[in-house]
Design a protein around this motif. Structure first.
Motif, short mmCIF file in Angstrom:
data_model
loop_
_atom_site.label_atom_id
_atom_site.label_comp_id
_atom_site.label_asym_id
_atom_site.label_seq_id
_atom_site.Cartn_x
_atom_site.Cartn_y
_atom_site.Cartn_z
N ASN A 250 7.68 28.95 -25.00
CA ASN A 250 6.98 30.10 -25.56
C ASN A 250 7.03 31.27 -24.59
O ASN A 250 7.30 31.08 -23.40
CB ASN A 250 5.53 29.73 -25.89
N PHE A 251 6.79 32.47 -25.11
CA PHE A 251 6.94 33.63 -24.23
C PHE A 251 5.83 33.76 -23.21
O PHE A 251 5.98 34.47 -22.22
CB PHE A 251 7.17 34.91 -25.02
N GLN A 252 4.72 33.07 -23.41
CA GLN A 252 3.68 33.06 -22.38
C GLN A 252 4.14 32.29 -21.14
O GLN A 252 3.64 32.52 -20.05
CB GLN A 252 2.40 32.41 -22.93
N ALA A 253 5.09 31.36 -21.32
CA ALA A 253 5.54 30.51 -20.21
C ALA A 253 6.75 31.08 -19.47
O ALA A 253 7.15 30.52 -18.44
CB ALA A 253 5.89 29.13 -20.75
N LEU A 254 7.34 32.14 -19.95
CA LEU A 254 8.53 32.68 -19.31
C LEU A 254 8.24 33.08 -17.87
O LEU A 254 7.15 33.56 -17.54
CB LEU A 254 9.07 33.88 -20.09
N ALA A 255 9.24 32.89 -17.01
CA ALA A 255 9.05 33.20 -15.59
C ALA A 255 10.34 33.78 -15.03
O ALA A 255 11.44 33.42 -15.45
CB ALA A 255 8.66 31.93 -14.82
N ASP A 256 10.20 34.66 -14.08
CA ASP A 256 11.33 35.27 -13.39
C ASP A 256 11.13 35.06 -11.89
O ASP A 256 10.43 35.82 -11.23
CB ASP A 256 11.41 36.76 -13.72
N PRO A 257 11.73 34.01 -11.33
CA PRO A 257 11.50 33.71 -9.92
C PRO A 257 12.04 34.79 -8.98
O PRO A 257 11.67 34.82 -7.81
CB PRO A 257 12.24 32.38 -9.72
N GLY A 271 5.59 42.41 -18.79
CA GLY A 271 6.81 42.40 -18.01
C GLY A 271 7.92 41.62 -18.67
O GLY A 271 8.82 41.10 -17.99
N LEU A 272 7.89 41.55 -19.99
CA LEU A 272 8.84 40.72 -20.74
C LEU A 272 10.19 41.40 -21.00
O LEU A 272 11.10 40.75 -21.54
CB LEU A 272 8.22 40.29 -22.07
N ASP A 273 10.32 42.64 -20.62
CA ASP A 273 11.52 43.41 -20.96
C ASP A 273 12.82 42.68 -20.62
O ASP A 273 13.76 42.68 -21.44
CB ASP A 273 11.48 44.77 -20.27
N PRO A 274 12.97 42.05 -19.44
CA PRO A 274 14.26 41.41 -19.13
C PRO A 274 14.59 40.22 -20.02
O PRO A 274 15.73 39.76 -20.04
CB PRO A 274 14.08 40.96 -17.67
N PHE A 275 13.59 39.71 -20.72
CA PHE A 275 13.79 38.52 -21.56
C PHE A 275 14.04 38.88 -23.02
O PHE A 275 14.19 38.00 -23.85
CB PHE A 275 12.56 37.61 -21.47
N THR A 276 14.09 40.16 -23.35
CA THR A 276 14.17 40.58 -24.74
C THR A 276 15.52 40.23 -25.36
O THR A 276 16.58 40.48 -24.77
CB THR A 276 13.95 42.10 -24.85
#
Length: 351
Positions: A250-257, A271-276
């Motif tokens: 889900n998009f709540q769990a997305l992470a960018d290390p 901050g979800l822009d890179p995952f769009t």
């Protein structure tokens, strides 16, 4: 106000004609545009900047949405109480419905009312059941007075709460689209597997059942064939346009290390822009979901008009926005049109 037959297509008839596209995502898009605050995500923009809501309705229709959904998500009594603005409940709902109705009438599209998760439902507490049902009844009542073609009940994690929403909609004599929101499992919060939950909703009189929000195309798509097989009513699929995966369903769990500067240390929600997802990924999802038998398609939080246009074009349509679909043959560097200057054609070949 009663429904206005003849001015807009009726929802149940429209379902028999082919796939229905419903653009959602008003919360995120209006937040990005600077008219809604992330966090509480209460749609006060309906009263503060109604022109912006109307424009977004028009943009989604221009891009190919068959439905104008009134922006009443999180406009229920409990949400407004939390921010100390209970007095805005009725004017906000009525204004949202009026804005949506005007665009639907002008464009010949369907008008949908909308209700959503209450955040206070407790399956073991009958008093909470009554509280939530009262909240749904008042919002659905305003939608019926506005002449809604149907009502969307969405983002439910509890089947019990979804059934309360369905009862409220059916009591008002309106068709119902009911979608559940399962973050990481294939079970409702009560522990019921998704196909059985869909059967319960369909048996309860829902006209469309399915999923919306949280999961992106990659993690919603595998669930859809089982839902289509489980029920005899049309199935809905409205993912968020973000690149979720098995490790981050889900998009709540997305992470960018690679970046640690997100608020609260996570990309959700600002901050979800890179995952769009891009428009081509949305086209791939649309094609696959339609092939699986899904007949009510759309996108939820994060959707923008270009995503909806891609969905419509994948289904073989040419909405007004298709006039501006890309034509790279005329690009100054990458084009192939003979009218381009020779030096630019040569430059493009070199690239």
């Amino acid at each position: 106000m009663a429904s206005l037959p003849g001015l807009r297509p009726r929802f149940l008839d429209r379902l028999t004609e082919g796939p229905v596209i419903c653009a959602e995502g008003y919360v995120f898009e209006l937040e990005r545009r600077g008219y809604l605050q992330a966090g509480a995500f209460v749609p006060e923009v309906v009263l503060e900047h109604p022109d912006q809501v109307r424009v977004l309705h028009e943009e989604f229709v221009h891009a190919g949405s068959d439905v104008v959904e009134a922006f009443t998500y999180y406009a229920h009594r409990e949400k407004l109480r939390q921010i100390g603005k209970d007095h805005l409940l009725e004017p906000l709902n009525r204004q949202a419905l009026e804005l949506a109705r005007d665009v639907a009438l002008d464009s010949g599209t369907l008008l949908a009312g909308g209700i959503c998760n209450s955040n206070v439902f407790d399956p073991a507490d009958p008093a909470r059941h009554a509280q939530v049902r009262d909240m749904f009844d008042e919002q659905v009542g305003w939608a019926a007075e506005a002449g809604a073609d149907f009502v969307i009940g969405e983002t439910f994690r509890y089947l019990g709460e979804a059934l309360l929403a369905l009862e409220a909609i059916r009591s008002a004599g309106l068709p119902a689209v009911i979608t559940l929101n399962l973050h990481s499992t294939t079970q409702t919060r009560e522990g019921m597997e998704l196909p059985e939950a869909m059967r319960r909703l369909a048996d309860g009189g829902a006209d469309v059942v399915g999923l919306n929000c949280s999961r992106g195309p990659a993690t919603m798509l595998p669930l859809l064939p089982g839902l289509v097989e489980a029920v005899d009513v049309p199935v809905a699929a409205l993912p968020v346009p973000y690149r979720t995966d098995a490790a981050h369903p889900n998009f709540q769990a997305l992470a960018d290390p690679g970046y640690s500067g997100f608020p609260a240390g996570r990309p959700f929600p600002t901050g979800l822009d890179p995952f769009t997802c891009n428009r081509y990924e949305i086209a791939d999802f649309t094609r696959a979901a339609h092939a699986a038998g899904v007949r009510y398609l759309g996108l939820c939080c994060g959707a923008a008009p270009h995503h909806i246009r891609s969905m419509a074009e994948t289904l073989g349509r040419r909405p007004p926005a298709s006039r501006y679909t890309e034509d790279m043959s005329r690009h100054v560097y990458f084009g192939s049109d003979p009218a381009l200057a020779p030096q630019y054609l040569e430059y493009g070949r070199a690239l």
